[in-house]
Design a protein around this motif. Structure first.
Motif, PDB file in Angstrom:
ATOM      1  N   ALA A   9      31.062  20.468  33.933  1.00 59.32           N
ATOM      2  CA  ALA A   9      32.239  21.598  34.026  1.00 59.32           C
ATOM      3  C   ALA A   9      32.777  21.355  32.761  1.00 59.32           C
ATOM      4  O   ALA A   9      32.384  20.733  31.596  1.00 59.32           O
ATOM      5  N   LEU A  10      33.506  22.463  32.462  1.00 60.29           N
ATOM      6  CA  LEU A  10      34.190  22.840  31.158  1.00 60.29           C
ATOM      7  C   LEU A  10      35.610  22.752  31.624  1.00 60.29           C
ATOM      8  O   LEU A  10      36.247  23.622  32.448  1.00 60.29           O
ATOM      9  N   THR A  11      36.628  21.687  31.054  1.00 63.20           N
ATOM     10  CA  THR A  11      38.108  21.883  31.346  1.00 63.20           C
ATOM     11  C   THR A  11      38.879  22.406  30.170  1.00 63.20           C
ATOM     12  O   THR A  11      38.451  22.072  28.933  1.00 63.20           O
ATOM     13  N   LEU A  12      39.288  23.381  30.446  1.00 65.68           N
ATOM     14  CA  LEU A  12      40.159  24.190  29.216  1.00 65.68           C
ATOM     15  C   LEU A  12      41.625  24.134  29.622  1.00 65.68           C
ATOM     16  O   LEU A  12      41.968  24.504  30.794  1.00 65.68           O
ATOM     17  N   THR A  13      42.325  23.637  28.666  1.00 68.79           N
ATOM     18  CA  THR A  13      43.722  23.650  28.537  1.00 68.79           C
ATOM     19  C   THR A  13      44.270  24.938  27.747  1.00 68.79           C
ATOM     20  O   THR A  13      44.091  24.658  26.520  1.00 68.79           O
ATOM     21  N   LEU A  14      45.110  25.814  28.333  1.00 69.86           N
ATOM     22  CA  LEU A  14      45.481  27.039  27.817  1.00 69.86           C
ATOM     23  C   LEU A  14      47.126  26.878  27.464  1.00 69.86           C
ATOM     24  O   LEU A  14      47.816  26.604  28.327  1.00 69.86           O
ATOM     25  N   ARG A  15      47.406  26.625  26.193  1.00 71.04           N
ATOM     26  CA  ARG A  15      48.794  26.463  25.640  1.00 71.04           C
ATOM     27  C   ARG A  15      49.178  27.687  24.703  1.00 71.04           C
ATOM     28  O   ARG A  15      48.438  28.483  24.188  1.00 71.04           O
ATOM     29  N   HIS A  16      50.548  27.779  24.519  1.00 72.06           N
ATOM     30  CA  HIS A  16      51.301  28.750  23.650  1.00 72.06           C
ATOM     31  C   HIS A  16      52.402  27.922  23.052  1.00 72.06           C
ATOM     32  O   HIS A  16      53.068  27.088  23.691  1.00 72.06           O
ATOM     33  N   GLU A  79      24.240  17.988  31.341  1.00 69.95           N
ATOM     34  CA  GLU A  79      24.133  17.833  32.941  1.00 69.95           C
ATOM     35  C   GLU A  79      25.101  16.627  33.242  1.00 69.95           C
ATOM     36  O   GLU A  79      24.847  15.513  32.841  1.00 69.95           O
ATOM     37  N   GLY A  80      25.630  16.959  34.330  1.00 73.88           N
ATOM     38  CA  GLY A  80      26.654  16.114  34.966  1.00 73.88           C
ATOM     39  C   GLY A  80      28.016  15.438  33.849  1.00 73.88           C
ATOM     40  O   GLY A  80      28.802  14.336  34.406  1.00 73.88           O
ATOM     41  N   SER A  81      28.168  16.170  32.959  1.00 68.76           N
ATOM     42  CA  SER A  81      29.303  15.944  31.859  1.00 68.76           C
ATOM     43  C   SER A  81      30.473  16.729  32.053  1.00 68.76           C
ATOM     44  O   SER A  81      30.146  18.070  32.540  1.00 68.76           O
ATOM     45  N   GLU A  82      31.448  16.720  31.452  1.00 69.57           N
ATOM     46  CA  GLU A  82      32.575  17.492  31.404  1.00 69.57           C
ATOM     47  C   GLU A  82      33.202  17.698  30.156  1.00 69.57           C
ATOM     48  O   GLU A  82      33.350  16.519  29.485  1.00 69.57           O
ATOM     49  N   VAL A  83      33.101  18.893  29.495  1.00 65.36           N
ATOM     50  CA  VAL A  83      33.432  18.933  28.279  1.00 65.36           C
ATOM     51  C   VAL A  83      35.031  19.543  28.076  1.00 65.36           C
ATOM     52  O   VAL A  83      35.326  20.650  28.893  1.00 65.36           O
ATOM     53  N   SER A  84      36.073  18.864  27.554  1.00 68.72           N
ATOM     54  CA  SER A  84      37.399  19.389  27.462  1.00 68.72           C
ATOM     55  C   SER A  84      37.708  20.044  26.096  1.00 68.72           C
ATOM     56  O   SER A  84      37.367  19.626  24.924  1.00 68.72           O
ATOM     57  N   LEU A  85      38.436  21.071  26.072  1.00 73.05           N
ATOM     58  CA  LEU A  85      38.702  21.900  25.093  1.00 73.05           C
ATOM     59  C   LEU A  85      40.159  22.375  25.367  1.00 73.05           C
ATOM     60  O   LEU A  85      40.709  22.554  26.445  1.00 73.05           O
ATOM     61  N   GLU A  86      40.827  22.700  24.206  1.00 74.11           N
ATOM     62  CA  GLU A  86      42.150  23.222  24.370  1.00 74.11           C
ATOM     63  C   GLU A  86      42.225  24.553  23.482  1.00 74.11           C
ATOM     64  O   GLU A  86      41.744  24.672  22.242  1.00 74.11           O
ATOM     65  N   TYR A  87      42.985  25.502  23.974  1.00 73.59           N
ATOM     66  CA  TYR A  87      43.064  26.724  23.503  1.00 73.59           C
ATOM     67  C   TYR A  87      44.573  26.981  23.264  1.00 73.59           C
ATOM     68  O   TYR A  87      45.802  26.451  23.787  1.00 73.59           O
ATOM     69  N   MET A  88      45.032  27.067  21.912  1.00 74.03           N
ATOM     70  CA  MET A  88      46.560  27.376  21.389  1.00 74.03           C
ATOM     71  C   MET A  88      46.743  28.805  21.076  1.00 74.03           C
ATOM     72  O   MET A  88      46.019  29.075  19.797  1.00 74.03           O
TER      73      MET A  88
END
Length: 134
Positions: A9-16, A79-88
């Protein structure tokens, strides 16, 4: 060996920025490999993906410009990993968004807005002082 119970999965945190409160009335747009991904709004979202290289694009729909804070990034997910990213999202609508490691993304244009606010306050206070003593 990869745990079969772990999902890719890709974990995406969306912020402003809090000062850009008008963004709260919009829903950011996310596009993964050219396909729109529906997100319910700002906050943290987990997007299931296939392992491999992906092109992630994020922006905020707005009146002018149409895509505020548009940013694109290539992301590799094992495979089987989760990458976390943040958008500002940017403070100024003509600025670029920031997309990268969680907790490290800063809003572009924040300093310029704060400087403009201080200058405007000084001008208004100066005019009030001139009118009061005139």
């Amino acid at each position: 060996m990869t745990d079969p119970d772990r999902r890719t999965a890709l974990t995406l945190t969306l912020r402003h920025p809090p000062a850009a409160f008008l963004y709260a009335a919009t829903t950011p747009r996310v596009r993964l490999d050219g396909v729109d991904v529906t997100v319910p709004g700002w906050g943290r979202h987990s997007i299931p993906v296939d392992p491999g290289q992906h092109r992630l694009e994020v922006w905020v729909p707005y009146a002018l410009p149409r895509r505020v804070g548009r940013v694109t990034r290539e992301v590799s997910v094992d495979e089987g990993s989760e990458v976390s990213l943040e958008y500002m999202a940017p403070t100024i609508t003509f600025g670029r968004g920031a997309l990268g490691a969680p907790g490290e993304q800063k809003s572009t244009g924040y300093s310029a807005v704060m400087i403009a606010n201080v200058v405007a306050a000084v001008v208004v206070l100066g005019l009030c002082a001139v009118l009061a003593f005139a």
